[in-house]
Scaffold this motif. Structure first.
Motif, short mmCIF file in Angstrom:
data_model
loop_
_atom_site.label_atom_id
_atom_site.label_comp_id
_atom_site.label_asym_id
_atom_site.label_seq_id
_atom_site.Cartn_x
_atom_site.Cartn_y
_atom_site.Cartn_z
N ALA A 21 0.82 -1.22 0.00
CA ALA A 21 0.00 0.00 0.00
C ALA A 21 0.84 1.26 0.00
CB ALA A 21 -0.92 -0.01 1.22
N GLU A 22 0.29 2.32 -0.60
CA GLU A 22 0.92 3.64 -0.47
C GLU A 22 0.28 4.43 0.67
OE1 GLU A 22 1.57 5.52 -4.60
OE2 GLU A 22 0.36 3.72 -4.96
N VAL A 23 -1.00 4.15 0.90
CA VAL A 23 -1.72 4.81 2.00
C VAL A 23 -2.57 3.76 2.69
CG1 VAL A 23 -3.28 6.70 2.62
CG2 VAL A 23 -1.95 6.85 0.51
N ILE A 24 -2.65 3.85 4.03
CA ILE A 24 -3.48 2.92 4.80
C ILE A 24 -4.50 3.74 5.57
CG2 ILE A 24 -3.48 1.10 6.56
CD1 ILE A 24 -0.49 0.66 5.87
N THR A 25 -5.73 3.26 5.61
CA THR A 25 -6.76 3.96 6.37
C THR A 25 -7.66 2.92 7.04
OG1 THR A 25 -8.36 5.76 6.23
CG2 THR A 25 -8.40 4.16 4.43
N ALA A 26 -8.70 3.37 7.73
CA ALA A 26 -9.55 2.44 8.48
C ALA A 26 -11.02 2.74 8.21
CB ALA A 26 -9.26 2.52 9.97
N GLU A 27 -11.84 1.70 8.21
CA GLU A 27 -13.29 1.92 8.06
C GLU A 27 -13.99 1.80 9.40
OE1 GLU A 27 -15.66 -1.04 6.01
OE2 GLU A 27 -15.21 -2.41 7.62
N PHE A 28 -13.26 1.45 10.46
CA PHE A 28 -13.88 1.40 11.78
C PHE A 28 -12.85 1.70 12.86
CE2 PHE A 28 -13.06 -2.98 13.64
CZ PHE A 28 -12.10 -3.33 12.71
N GLU A 29 -13.35 2.13 14.02
CA GLU A 29 -12.45 2.65 15.05
C GLU A 29 -12.04 1.59 16.07
OE1 GLU A 29 -15.32 3.69 14.08
OE2 GLU A 29 -16.70 4.24 15.69
N HIS A 30 -12.64 0.40 15.98
CA HIS A 30 -12.32 -0.62 16.97
C HIS A 30 -11.28 -1.61 16.46
CE1 HIS A 30 -15.45 1.07 19.40
NE2 HIS A 30 -16.30 0.96 18.40
N VAL A 31 -10.31 -1.08 15.72
CA VAL A 31 -9.22 -1.91 15.22
C VAL A 31 -8.29 -2.23 16.40
CG1 VAL A 31 -7.31 -2.00 13.56
CG2 VAL A 31 -9.34 -0.63 13.04
N ALA A 32 -7.86 -3.48 16.48
CA ALA A 32 -6.95 -3.88 17.57
C ALA A 32 -5.71 -2.99 17.55
CB ALA A 32 -6.56 -5.34 17.39
N HIS A 33 -5.26 -2.59 18.74
CA HIS A 33 -4.18 -1.61 18.82
C HIS A 33 -2.87 -2.10 18.21
CE1 HIS A 33 -6.21 1.14 22.01
NE2 HIS A 33 -6.96 0.93 20.95
N ASP A 34 -2.61 -3.41 18.30
CA ASP A 34 -1.35 -3.90 17.71
C ASP A 34 -1.36 -3.75 16.18
OD1 ASP A 34 -3.36 -5.85 17.69
OD2 ASP A 34 -1.93 -7.50 17.58
N ILE A 35 -2.54 -3.90 15.59
CA ILE A 35 -2.65 -3.71 14.13
C ILE A 35 -2.42 -2.25 13.78
CG2 ILE A 35 -4.29 -3.74 12.19
CD1 ILE A 35 -5.51 -6.27 13.39
N LEU A 36 -3.02 -1.37 14.59
CA LEU A 36 -2.81 0.07 14.35
C LEU A 36 -1.33 0.43 14.45
CD1 LEU A 36 -5.79 1.80 16.22
CD2 LEU A 36 -5.49 1.50 13.76
N GLU A 37 -0.64 -0.13 15.47
CA GLU A 37 0.79 0.19 15.65
C GLU A 37 1.59 -0.29 14.44
OE1 GLU A 37 0.95 2.15 17.96
OE2 GLU A 37 -0.72 1.50 19.22
N GLN A 38 1.27 -1.51 14.02
CA GLN A 38 1.98 -2.09 12.88
C GLN A 38 1.82 -1.21 11.63
OE1 GLN A 38 0.70 -6.16 12.29
NE2 GLN A 38 2.05 -6.47 10.53
N CYS A 39 0.61 -0.68 11.44
CA CYS A 39 0.36 0.18 10.27
C CYS A 39 1.05 1.53 10.45
CB CYS A 39 -1.13 0.40 10.07
SG CYS A 39 -2.01 -1.10 9.58
N GLU A 40 1.01 2.04 11.68
CA GLU A 40 1.60 3.36 11.92
C GLU A 40 3.11 3.35 11.67
OE1 GLU A 40 -0.24 6.70 13.40
OE2 GLU A 40 0.30 5.94 15.39
N GLN A 41 3.73 2.22 11.99
CA GLN A 41 5.17 2.12 11.78
C GLN A 41 5.58 2.26 10.32
OE1 GLN A 41 6.43 -1.46 13.80
NE2 GLN A 41 5.85 -0.56 15.77
N SER A 89 -3.11 6.66 14.33
CA SER A 89 -3.70 5.70 15.28
C SER A 89 -4.31 6.43 16.47
CB SER A 89 -2.63 4.70 15.74
OG SER A 89 -1.67 5.35 16.54
N GLN A 90 -3.71 7.54 16.86
CA GLN A 90 -4.25 8.33 17.98
C GLN A 90 -5.69 8.73 17.67
OE1 GLN A 90 -2.94 12.33 18.14
NE2 GLN A 90 -3.85 12.75 20.15
N ALA A 91 -5.92 9.25 16.46
CA ALA A 91 -7.26 9.69 16.09
C ALA A 91 -8.24 8.52 16.02
CB ALA A 91 -7.21 10.40 14.74
N ILE A 92 -7.76 7.39 15.49
CA ILE A 92 -8.65 6.22 15.39
C ILE A 92 -9.01 5.73 16.79
CG2 ILE A 92 -8.82 3.83 14.56
CD1 ILE A 92 -6.92 4.70 12.22
N LYS A 93 -8.00 5.74 17.70
CA LYS A 93 -8.27 5.27 19.07
C LYS A 93 -9.27 6.16 19.79
CE LYS A 93 -3.73 3.13 19.73
NZ LYS A 93 -2.39 3.42 20.27
#
Lengths: 386, 386
Positions: free
Chosen positions: B57-77, B85-89
């Motif tokens: 991917a060139e850009v990653i986004t989310a369609e829901f806010e209850h994404v597991a935090h480890d997944i968010l961290e992995q994407c943020e890296q 991830s802060q905004a999604i959380k």
């Protein structure tokens, strides 16, 4: 989930799929170049061959009229093909098209079908110069056409046409239709749909502008009612004669207040792309509704809308995307000079606003890629501010 | 071809893909239930696992806010995640949401965060009855909520909440936010977008009606300018504080001429589905434009539009499709009671016409499946004809 197979895997099948997904329709496309059934938007996904595609589909349709006849027969035997192969073939052969117009008593340019030198000579006596000669098969976008302004050109044109006919490599013999050139005021087209229940809905007439034989700009705006009624009655006559199902487009020459049919396309049409933003229901959705036996969606104009073809370019300045009421539709094609790569739809709340925005757009887009847009936009603005 | 990965493979990712294809965007979806990257519209096509999806991917986004935090961290890296991830959380934790509102000095209902029985007692003294207690995590659509009208319910509610907290099985500790119930006039929401350049566009405020805690109908029509300005300034404050990129929705309680924030959703939102037919650019396209660094499309209302959710049904009478200016959007989901299966968008040239069409629609749709539509349509008609 209604399963639809489209013959052809170009932008029209692609836009059908995008319009069909919200209706829970599963649209697949048969790519005639590779002989594979593919996903219309993600063609790297291959589903099998034609026989498998036909077996799986509930409805089969076409995105172009030059489908090989054996493929059409194969599809027709499944009883799933809509419109019929007869209707598709008429769009692919000017001789059949002219015969249909005659049968339906629909006004069109004076013409003469040519197969031999004798026919050619006869055409020259029956018709008045200038004459345009068009190949009966595959003669679109400026290919296979000759214009005669003086009888001195006769030998040269005949020789060229005879070579063209001799070189034809199709199961149906190639031929020529000679047409008296009509000094028309403008070119318009009518896109409409007829469904399996015989219900008809037509969009407002669209004004078309060509550059080098290829559609450049289409504008849909409120039209004179008389003209619209005239066009709609031609649509009704032709589609009822054919027991047609699906979207069909009719190109007209407007001469004064009369419409003469130029061409019939038994499919969704480039001059109907504006319906994606400018109409209640777009032509792609209405084609799917029509062939799947659903009620047709309203074809009313929501706002004056212009469609601008993107030819041979795979990007436009980001600035264009910032214009209000501008939508872009890319076809995900490899860049090639003159190729239809995508289109822009631009709306305005009235024609004045549309004209203003068209001029803004023309100022943003590179002149090399859109050579006639600025002059069209200027003329359009002048016309609507009168 | 811009490559976008969406965390979540539901209807929002699906509609993002359908909006992105015309922009030549390649949208893929990460299904958190199967841990596979899939095609958002044809999920039988599997592209690999999350790590592969992130890499491609060139850009990653989310369609829901209850994404597991480890997944968010992995994407943020990967530095590709937009919004952060802060905004999604914040969208997934009412405690963070309330802290943000406080930080931005944005009006909302008086509330109190509860972790212990002492907090609970304190909440009862700080707030006036009735009070609504909402779980801090995953508390939407009526789940994890308690309403207290009398202090006699205190023991029972506390016990229930304590059990709920104890049973929580998340990496972040569960908690409760007590809110003073607001006697609001109506619920409205603002959907807007902020792009990577910090440009902001917001849609007109939408009026929302719920049934059983689930959104039933949203109506977008011309709104009072004062109210729109108030909502837009909240949007600006919150998104600038978060350096937010993408579409974000804010639900408000309207009390007189004041808006109190109820909830923030850091994503495209059900109350913004009307934009597919009623706005110049739909929320899905604007989300993609925002995260891909493109200029935002205009968010202007084209025509008054109502969105009606289809809950637990996988078909509607064909007659509904025959209504003018009606569009259907199915999500291709398996039928399940109460499940969001699709939605209808209905437009009118003015509110009177919209009200009339809503009443026609209510008369066609089965009452069992749309229990409150007829009464809403009748009230709406009464209101707009006054």
């Amino acid at each position: 989930m209604k399963k639809v197979l489209v013959l052809g895997a170009g932008q029209l099948a692609r836009m059908m799929d995008l319009a069909g997904s919200p209706l829970n329709m599963d649209v697949k496309a048969f790519d005639v170049r590779t002989n594979k059934v593919v996903h219309p938007v993600a063609p790297e996904h291959i589903y099998g061959n034609l026989a498998e595609g036909i077996a799986e589909a509930e409805v089969i349709t076409a995105e172009f009229e030059h489908v090989a006849h054996d493929i059409l027969e194969q599809c027709e035997q499944s009883n799933k093909l809509k419109p019929t192969s007869q209707a598709i073939k008429i769009g692919g052969d000017r001789r059949l098209e002219k015969a249909l117009l005659r049968e339906c008593n629909v006004a069109n340019a004076k013409h003469y079908v040519i197969e031999t030198r004798e026919d050619f000579e006869q055409a020259l006596t029956e018709l008045t110069l200038p004459i345009i000669f068009k190949s009966a098969l595959e003669g679109y976008d400026g290919k296979g056409q000759w214009r005669m302004k003086s009888t001195e050109q006769a030998d040269e044109i005949w020789q060229d046409m005879a070579d063209f006919i001799a070189q034809a490599n199709s199961s149906v013999p190639q031929g020529i239709v000679a047409e008296q050139m009509v000094p028309f005021d403008r070119e318009v087209s009518l896109v409409g749909a007829r469904n399996t229940h015989g219900e008809i809905e037509v969009y407002p007439l669209t004004e078309n502008h060509h550059a080098g034989g290829i559609l450049s700009v289409s504008v849909a705006a409120p039209v004179e009612q008389e003209l619209q009624i005239q066009a709609a009655s031609v649509f009704k006559a032709l589609t009822e004669k054919l027991n047609y199902v699906g979207v069909l487009a009719i190109e007209f020459f407007q001469v004064g207040d009369q419409l003469l049919v130029n061409e019939i396309a038994p499919r969704v049409h480039n001059s109907g792309h504006w319906t994606q933003q400018g109409a209640d229901t777009c032509q792609f959705e209405n084609h799917l509704r029509a062939i799947c036996g659903l009620p047709l969606g309203s074809t009313k104009l929501v706002r004056p809308t212009a469609m601008v073809n993107i030819l041979g370019e795979d990007s436009v300045p980001n600035e264009a995307l910032a214009l209000p009421s501008l939508s872009i539709h890319w076809y995900d094609k490899e860049k090639r000079a003159g190729r239809k790569m995508g289109h822009l739809n631009l709306c305005g709340n009235d024609e004045q606003e549309l004209a203003q925005r068209l001029n803004q757009l023309a100022a943003i887009l590179p002149t090399e890629a859109f050579p006639d847009l600025a002059s069209f936009a200027a003329k359009y603005q002048e016309r609507v501010t009168q």
